[in-house]
Structures are given as C-alpha cells and as structure tokens.
Motif scaffolding. Structure first.
Motif, mmCIF file in Angstrom:
data_model
loop_
_atom_site.group_PDB
_atom_site.id
_atom_site.type_symbol
_atom_site.label_atom_id
_atom_site.label_comp_id
_atom_site.label_asym_id
_atom_site.label_seq_id
_atom_site.Cartn_x
_atom_site.Cartn_y
_atom_site.Cartn_z
ATOM 1 N N GLY A 1 88.272 120.802 21.978
ATOM 2 C CA GLY A 1 89.483 120.967 22.776
ATOM 3 C C GLY A 1 89.982 122.394 22.834
ATOM 4 O O GLY A 1 91.047 122.650 23.410
ATOM 5 N N GLY A 2 89.252 123.339 22.226
ATOM 6 C CA GLY A 2 89.606 124.749 22.343
ATOM 7 C C GLY A 2 90.567 125.266 21.297
ATOM 8 O O GLY A 2 91.180 126.324 21.480
ATOM 9 N N ALA A 3 90.704 124.562 20.167
ATOM 10 C CA ALA A 3 91.544 125.061 19.081
ATOM 11 C C ALA A 3 90.671 125.729 18.025
ATOM 12 O O ALA A 3 89.572 125.262 17.727
ATOM 13 C CB ALA A 3 92.334 123.922 18.457
ATOM 14 N N LEU A 4 91.178 126.817 17.445
ATOM 15 C CA LEU A 4 90.463 127.572 16.422
ATOM 16 C C LEU A 4 91.297 127.594 15.153
ATOM 17 O O LEU A 4 92.472 127.977 15.171
ATOM 18 C CB LEU A 4 90.199 129.002 16.904
ATOM 19 N N TYR A 5 90.703 127.170 14.029
ATOM 20 C CA TYR A 5 91.401 127.093 12.747
ATOM 21 C C TYR A 5 90.742 128.025 11.734
ATOM 22 O O TYR A 5 89.532 128.257 11.777
ATOM 23 C CB TYR A 5 91.383 125.663 12.204
ATOM 24 N N ALA A 6 91.572 128.514 10.786
ATOM 25 C CA ALA A 6 91.074 129.434 9.766
ATOM 26 C C ALA A 6 91.698 129.119 8.416
ATOM 27 O O ALA A 6 92.868 128.699 8.326
ATOM 28 C CB ALA A 6 91.389 130.878 10.145
ATOM 29 N N SER A 7 90.907 129.348 7.370
ATOM 30 C CA SER A 7 91.389 129.270 5.996
ATOM 31 C C SER A 7 90.941 130.532 5.271
ATOM 32 O O SER A 7 89.767 130.893 5.322
ATOM 33 C CB SER A 7 90.827 128.033 5.280
ATOM 34 N N ALA A 8 91.867 131.183 4.563
ATOM 35 C CA ALA A 8 91.532 132.377 3.788
ATOM 36 C C ALA A 8 91.343 132.053 2.310
ATOM 37 O O ALA A 8 91.182 132.972 1.501
ATOM 38 C CB ALA A 8 92.609 133.433 3.969
ATOM 39 N N ASP A 9 91.349 130.755 1.952
ATOM 40 C CA ASP A 9 91.255 130.375 0.538
ATOM 41 C C ASP A 9 90.262 129.230 0.331
ATOM 42 O O ASP A 9 90.517 128.287 -0.394
ATOM 43 C CB ASP A 9 92.631 129.992 -0.013
ATOM 44 N N GLU A 10 89.121 129.334 1.007
ATOM 45 C CA GLU A 10 88.010 128.397 0.835
ATOM 46 C C GLU A 10 88.395 126.957 1.175
ATOM 47 O O GLU A 10 87.895 126.001 0.588
ATOM 48 C CB GLU A 10 87.420 128.516 -0.574
ATOM 49 N N GLY A 11 89.309 126.827 2.154
ATOM 50 C CA GLY A 11 89.642 125.514 2.670
ATOM 51 C C GLY A 11 90.872 124.872 2.079
ATOM 52 O O GLY A 11 91.252 123.775 2.501
ATOM 53 N N GLU A 12 91.523 125.513 1.114
ATOM 54 C CA GLU A 12 92.694 124.906 0.483
ATOM 55 C C GLU A 12 93.861 124.780 1.456
ATOM 56 O O GLU A 12 94.653 123.830 1.368
ATOM 57 C CB GLU A 12 93.120 125.719 -0.744
ATOM 58 N N SER A 13 94.010 125.738 2.364
ATOM 59 C CA SER A 13 95.073 125.679 3.372
ATOM 60 C C SER A 13 94.551 126.241 4.680
ATOM 61 O O SER A 13 93.652 127.090 4.690
ATOM 62 C CB SER A 13 96.311 126.456 2.907
ATOM 63 N N TRP A 14 95.138 125.758 5.780
ATOM 64 C CA TRP A 14 94.620 126.077 7.107
ATOM 65 C C TRP A 14 95.723 126.555 8.038
ATOM 66 O O TRP A 14 96.877 126.136 7.926
ATOM 67 C CB TRP A 14 93.938 124.845 7.725
ATOM 68 N N THR A 15 95.330 127.432 8.982
ATOM 69 C CA THR A 15 96.220 127.935 10.031
ATOM 70 C C THR A 15 95.510 127.814 11.368
ATOM 71 O O THR A 15 94.311 128.110 11.467
ATOM 72 C CB THR A 15 96.573 129.417 9.791
ATOM 73 N N CYS A 16 96.235 127.400 12.383
ATOM 74 C CA CYS A 16 95.691 127.361 13.742
ATOM 75 C C CYS A 16 95.852 128.747 14.364
ATOM 76 O O CYS A 16 96.968 129.229 14.539
ATOM 77 C CB CYS A 16 96.402 126.309 14.586
ATOM 78 N N LEU A 17 94.729 129.388 14.689
ATOM 79 C CA LEU A 17 94.760 130.738 15.256
ATOM 80 C C LEU A 17 94.891 130.744 16.767
ATOM 81 O O LEU A 17 95.400 131.699 17.349
ATOM 82 C CB LEU A 17 93.484 131.495 14.872
#
Length: 359
Positions: free
Chosen positions: A326-342
């Motif tokens: 659906g065109g959403a991009l997600y990122a985690s800077a802590d090996e998956g513990e928390s996520w942000t939608c970019l």
C-alpha cells in the motif's frame, strides 16, 4: 559523517530516503528512473553506486544506475536478452553485487552478469542449460529469478531462487548448477510428491553473516534454515503464526538473528495475520520467535510485504526497514523493538535495501 540511505523500489520508480546515523529524521527524494516499474533497487557498498532493476513487457528490461546518490541516472539493456527465437526477457527482477561483477535475475528465469558496472551484460548460460529447465513452472508472479545470493568470500559460489523451480547453487562461477531443495515441502503437490528435487516455490533466500554457509529460506510452504549451503533444510516454522510469507532479512553481524514477516496464508488474503502488523525475530537461529509490534498498526492492517521489501542496515544497533504493497515505509533503529512510519502513499513498494556511507 555517516549517512543512511533506504533504497526503495516501487511500481512507479525508485525513491531514496536519507538520514544520519541517529536515524530520527528522514528526507524522501524521488521518484527516479523515469517512473519505470522498479522491482529491486540495491547498491554496491564498495563504490556507492546505486542500481535499479526494472521494466515490464511494455518498457522492456533494463538496469538503471546512479553514481551520485540519485542525482542523475542512466540505464542499459545491452546484452540483457536471450538468443533469437527464445522467449524474450520481460523484466529485470533482482540484483546482487558479487566479488567479480554485478548480477541480475530476469523473467523468464535466467541470470545475467556485468563486469563493467551495468553497462553491458552477458548471460550466465549454465543455469538455463540445467537439464531440469524444461520442468520449471511459473509461480503466481511468473517464472522469475527473484533472489541472488553471492558468497561474500568465494566468487565462484552463488545461490539463486526461482519461482517455482527452487534453489540452485553453483560452485564454479555459473558453469554448472545443482538444485538444493532437500527438506523443503511442496504442500500443493500430491502427498507422495511433497519433497521434489525440482518444483519448489522458494520465496526468499538470505545468507547469514560470518562467512559460513548458513542460509535462511522463506518458502511458499514453510520457513527453513540450512547450515550446509542448502544441501539439507530443516523447518524452523514452529512458533510462527503462519508457514507462508515472502521476505526475510539477516542481521548484519549475528548469524542467529533473523527478521521476517509472515502473512496469514496463501489463499486467505495474504495480509498480516489477524490484520495486526508485526515483524517476527529470532535470536537463536529459528528455535524460537518473538513478534515485534510497538509502533505498528494493530488493527485493519490488511497489507502485504513482498519478498525484497524487508532489509537491515549495518549500524549498531541494526536498523530494520520494510515497505508495504500500500506504499507505506516503516523503520526501526533498535533492531525491531520500536517502529516509526516514514512515509505513506508511495506507489506499491517492491523492494527495500540500505546503503550506509561516510560522507
């Protein structure tokens, strides 16, 4: 200064999403590649060159290239074709930088190599000369060579994944190939034919770090690990919500850590199980799994993630990234513990890869 780039291939071109080592704020640039459908965007970490495999039956097949982090692009299809009389190459689907050149996988399934940075291509003909070729059948997306895994230390060793033929390996630079599918199931076959040598629907394949021969494979019918380069596979799907999915991503340093995103099943809609998004992680080579959900949508998550749309970076702790249909991009800077939608509302995302550079 460290810069982190997320390379995103979409149905309407490539995008580059950039941040610094903190990975807190991101800038999105694109679309690039003249909005061609891009199946896979990846980089050569040694040179910083970015490549994008693209095309379809209308555009033809080509590999795009940028040597200035996306500011300008060129593309070439020279040599990216089969002999006259064979079914034409429809699209370039996958890329991998080996020790001795750049590799591209195409549809219908075949492997090409460039030794001049993507300017010209030649077929690695030994693969299509394999005696099993007449029995290769297309998967749901076609007969595609979608995964290329060069060995990081031995240029002669390469693994490829073909839907729906299976995993093949060469130890002599592509002159000869052998199937490596022992232990993986084909549940769609009659019971007495569940473990064929040829005809496996491999979805994705990654090599664990460390220079060994440990591989992880997401198959149409299960999740597997091999500790001997694919000669024998063992199931590691216990504890997962589904045996079906597409992407896998290896940790940059720990061979026992792997990330994947199971879907709810092959005929149940192919979306997040229970419509609750999660990236699943193992820390012990697949003996156990945990669902990483913080920051991800936990209702109405009816999206899928394609086979090349999950990736890690090489920082400490490792970043993890994925893109949705659906065109959403997600990122985690802590090996998956928390996520942000970019990003939201990008074109359908086909691939996600990373490049870390010192600027």
């Amino acid at each position: 200064m460290t810069k982190v780039l997320i390379l995103v291939g979409t149905k309407k071109g490539a995008f580059i999403v950039a941040s610094d080592a903190e990975r807190r704020s991101w800038e999105i640039k694109g679309p690039f590649c003249a909005t061609w459908p891009i199946q896979h965007a990846a980089a050569d970490p040694a040179t910083g060159s970015i490549y994008a495999a693209g095309g379809n039956a209308w555009f033809g097949a080509a590999v795009w290239k940028s040597t200035d982090l996306g500011e300008t692009w060129t593309h070439s299809s020279e040599g990216l074709a089969y002999a006259k009389g064979e079914e034409p190459v429809k699209a370039a689907w996958s890329l991998a930088q080996g020790r001795d050149g750049l590799y591209a996988g195409v549809e219908p399934a075949g492997l090409f190599k460039s030794t001049d940075g993507g300017l010209t291509w030649s077929q690695v003909a030994g693969l299509r000369a394999h005696p099993s070729r007449e029995h290769w059948q297309p998967g749901g997306g076609g007969l595609i060579l979608h995964t290329i895994v060069p060995h990081p230390e031995d240029a002669r060793k390469i693994w490829v994944g073909i839907s729906s033929a299976g995993v093949f390996h060469t130890a002599d630079g592509g002159a000869s190939w052998e199937p490596r599918n022992r232990g993986t199931r084909a549940d769609f076959m009659p019971e007495e034919e569940r473990y064929p040598e040829i005809g496996q629907c491999v979805h994705n394949l990654v090599l664990a770090p460390g220079g060994g021969d440990r591989l992880y494979q997401q198959n149409h019918c299960g999740m597997y690990r091999s500790d001997d380069g694919g000669r024998q596979w063992v199931s590691i799907e216990a504890g997962l919500p589904s045996t079906f999915g597409f992407p896998t991503a290896a940790h940059p340093r720990d061979a026992d850590t792997l990330f994947l995103m199971p879907l709810n099943g092959d005929i149940q809609g192919r979306y997040m199980p229970e419509a609750r998004a999660a990236v699943w992680r193992t820390r012990d080579g697949g003996a156990s799994w945990s669902a990483l959900r913080s920051g991800l949508p936990q209702e109405n998550a009816y999206f899928g993630v394609l086979r090349q749309a999950l990736a890690t970076d090489r920082l400490e702790p490792a970043g993890v990234y994925f893109g949705t249909g659906g065109g959403a991009l997600y990122a985690s800077a802590d090996e998956g513990e928390s996520w942000t939608c970019l990003a939201q509302h990008l074109p359908a995302i086909s691939s996600v890869e990373t490049l870390v550079i010192e600027d």
